[in-house]
Design a protein around this motif. Sequence first.
Motif, mmCIF file in Angstrom:
data_model
loop_
_atom_site.group_PDB
_atom_site.id
_atom_site.type_symbol
_atom_site.label_atom_id
_atom_site.label_comp_id
_atom_site.label_asym_id
_atom_site.label_seq_id
_atom_site.Cartn_x
_atom_site.Cartn_y
_atom_site.Cartn_z
ATOM 1 N N SER A 238 -5.079 -23.047 116.291
ATOM 2 C CA SER A 238 -4.032 -22.705 117.268
ATOM 3 C C SER A 238 -2.797 -22.108 116.607
ATOM 4 C CB SER A 238 -3.643 -23.939 118.093
ATOM 5 O OG SER A 238 -4.758 -24.449 118.789
ATOM 6 N N PHE A 239 -3.018 -21.250 115.609
ATOM 7 C CA PHE A 239 -1.869 -20.567 115.004
ATOM 8 C C PHE A 239 -1.372 -19.490 115.968
ATOM 9 C CE2 PHE A 239 -5.708 -18.589 113.245
ATOM 10 C CZ PHE A 239 -5.472 -17.232 113.425
ATOM 11 N N ASP A 240 -0.209 -18.950 115.690
ATOM 12 C CA ASP A 240 0.498 -18.169 116.704
ATOM 13 C C ASP A 240 -0.157 -16.831 117.039
ATOM 14 O OD1 ASP A 240 3.073 -19.750 117.285
ATOM 15 O OD2 ASP A 240 2.941 -19.768 115.102
ATOM 16 N N VAL A 241 -0.509 -16.059 116.019
ATOM 17 C CA VAL A 241 -1.024 -14.716 116.281
ATOM 18 C C VAL A 241 -2.134 -14.362 115.309
ATOM 19 C CG1 VAL A 241 -0.489 -12.234 116.182
ATOM 20 C CG2 VAL A 241 1.075 -13.796 117.362
ATOM 21 N N GLN A 242 -3.245 -13.888 115.857
ATOM 22 C CA GLN A 242 -4.306 -13.223 115.102
ATOM 23 C C GLN A 242 -4.159 -11.732 115.342
ATOM 24 O OE1 GLN A 242 -7.991 -13.846 113.414
ATOM 25 N NE2 GLN A 242 -6.870 -11.976 112.960
ATOM 26 N N GLY A 243 -4.079 -10.960 114.267
ATOM 27 C CA GLY A 243 -3.835 -9.537 114.431
ATOM 28 C C GLY A 243 -4.807 -8.665 113.675
ATOM 29 N N GLY A 244 -4.840 -7.399 114.065
ATOM 30 C CA GLY A 244 -5.658 -6.390 113.407
ATOM 31 C C GLY A 244 -5.732 -5.154 114.280
ATOM 32 N N GLY A 245 -6.522 -4.197 113.858
ATOM 33 C CA GLY A 245 -6.719 -2.999 114.647
ATOM 34 C C GLY A 245 -7.544 -3.284 115.890
ATOM 35 N N LEU A 248 -11.217 -4.292 115.933
ATOM 36 C CA LEU A 248 -11.632 -5.637 115.524
ATOM 37 C C LEU A 248 -11.721 -6.615 116.694
ATOM 38 C CD1 LEU A 248 -9.594 -6.164 112.212
ATOM 39 C CD2 LEU A 248 -11.871 -5.160 112.524
ATOM 40 N N VAL A 249 -11.325 -6.171 117.886
ATOM 41 C CA VAL A 249 -11.373 -7.075 119.047
ATOM 42 C C VAL A 249 -12.762 -7.680 119.175
ATOM 43 C CG1 VAL A 249 -11.169 -7.249 121.544
ATOM 44 C CG2 VAL A 249 -9.570 -5.809 120.278
ATOM 45 N N PHE A 250 -13.767 -6.806 119.145
ATOM 46 C CA PHE A 250 -15.159 -7.259 119.148
ATOM 47 C C PHE A 250 -15.927 -6.411 118.146
ATOM 48 C CE2 PHE A 250 -19.572 -7.406 120.223
ATOM 49 C CZ PHE A 250 -19.773 -8.746 120.474
ATOM 50 N N PRO A 251 -16.742 -7.025 117.291
ATOM 51 C CA PRO A 251 -17.088 -8.455 117.303
ATOM 52 C C PRO A 251 -16.204 -9.348 116.440
ATOM 53 C CG PRO A 251 -18.499 -7.309 115.765
ATOM 54 C CD PRO A 251 -17.632 -6.253 116.392
ATOM 55 N N HIS A 252 -15.379 -8.754 115.587
ATOM 56 C CA HIS A 252 -14.791 -9.551 114.512
ATOM 57 C C HIS A 252 -13.938 -10.709 115.008
ATOM 58 C CE1 HIS A 252 -13.651 -10.575 110.511
ATOM 59 N NE2 HIS A 252 -12.389 -10.228 110.662
ATOM 60 N N HIS A 253 -12.964 -10.426 115.854
ATOM 61 C CA HIS A 253 -12.085 -11.507 116.293
ATOM 62 C C HIS A 253 -12.775 -12.454 117.258
ATOM 63 C CE1 HIS A 253 -8.215 -9.152 115.070
ATOM 64 N NE2 HIS A 253 -8.894 -9.640 114.041
ATOM 65 N N GLU A 254 -13.661 -11.920 118.059
ATOM 66 C CA GLU A 254 -14.427 -12.790 118.959
ATOM 67 C C GLU A 254 -15.277 -13.781 118.161
ATOM 68 O OE1 GLU A 254 -14.530 -14.022 122.388
ATOM 69 O OE2 GLU A 254 -14.538 -11.869 122.812
#
Length: 408
Positions: A238-245, A248-254
């Motif tokens: 539950s850290f504040d922000v996960q970021g990237g380009g 990366l929304v899918f699949p990486h961050h998912e």
Amino acid sequence: MRSWSAAEVPSLPVAAPQVCVFDTSTGQVVPTEPTGGARLYVCGITPYDATHMGHAATYVGFDLLHRAWLNAGHDVHYVQNVTDVDDPLLERATKVNVDWQDLAARETDLFREDMEALRVLPPRDYIGAVESIPLVIELIEALQQAGAIYQVEDDLYFSVTADVDFGTVSGWDREQMLAIFGERGGDPDRPGKRDPLDCVVWRGERPDEPSWPSPFGPGRPGWHIECAAIALEHLGTSFDVQGGGSDLVFPHHEMSAGEVQVAHPGQKFARAYLHAGMVAYDGEKMSKSKGNLVFVSALRRADVDPMAIRFTLLRQHYRSDWEWTDDLLWDATNTLDAWRLVVANPAGAPALPVVQEVLAALADDLDAPRALRAVQGWMEASRGGDTTDPDASATIRNLLDAALGLVI
């Protein structure tokens, strides 16, 4: 792994307001509410080529968040990874007949130099995939205990259906996921998988590839589990922000979120997910595969002012997709030259209203273009003869540095 040197950030006469950002998972601008310090994870490079403008735009964008939090009075714990072992790196090393470790070290050093030149504040923890292997093993073992890992030949896979919230980071349906998964490192058609979307967490040893010992046999980490393990170790859940380009929304961050949430039931991976837009060149997204890259280091070697590069990036909202052109760079160069002439005079138009407007713009989803317009208004007023504030130029220089990372 060492980070790069930190530029000194000047203090400002007023504190910034609460920072709000656009959260991909909810589709809304939401307030960030750090407790005990702000926690930020931004996915780093795979070091097989130099820093191009797509990279630079992403890291300058998240540097704005870092600075906005600092100016709001928060301590910031920023973590970034380096994927210093992965298929693209190994393929590139083989193609150019260079040891993969030497290639990774060389390109990581160049990335550090580019970030310093662009005055991007460094992460507190800069962690390579290789050094994080013990963390990856630990997380895989936790996922095994949760019943979310299975084996296909010598590889281990994460079962995405084990995460009841799978899909909530991207908001995509299965059809959208399957359409893109194979293009972004997935293997949806591999025989033996339980679900086409399941992702590899441990890649068994292959001939002529590096590997490390593990309880699962020799091999190396999968891409998503690397970031999941590093973020979990250094920032917790539950850290504040996960970021990237935005790619990366899918699949990486998912996938990363799902792995941590299954290993730690009832906990969210991150509170908000921020994604920077894509940068095009010659009509197509800037990418190594297309060969349409503009490199930060090449411009620096051509004696281009790094602040002009940063200024060009700041003129675009971090979430927007846009196209890099030489005209944008030269216009930024000319604007900076004009601004430097104005601030050569210590007096100028009243500075405090501009400080407040710039900080407010950046607290509103990192709106750097709006912030620059506010500064441009001050420049025009000061050039037009309003010099009622005797110390205005020093305040404006400090503002540009502290809030936007620009030195003029």
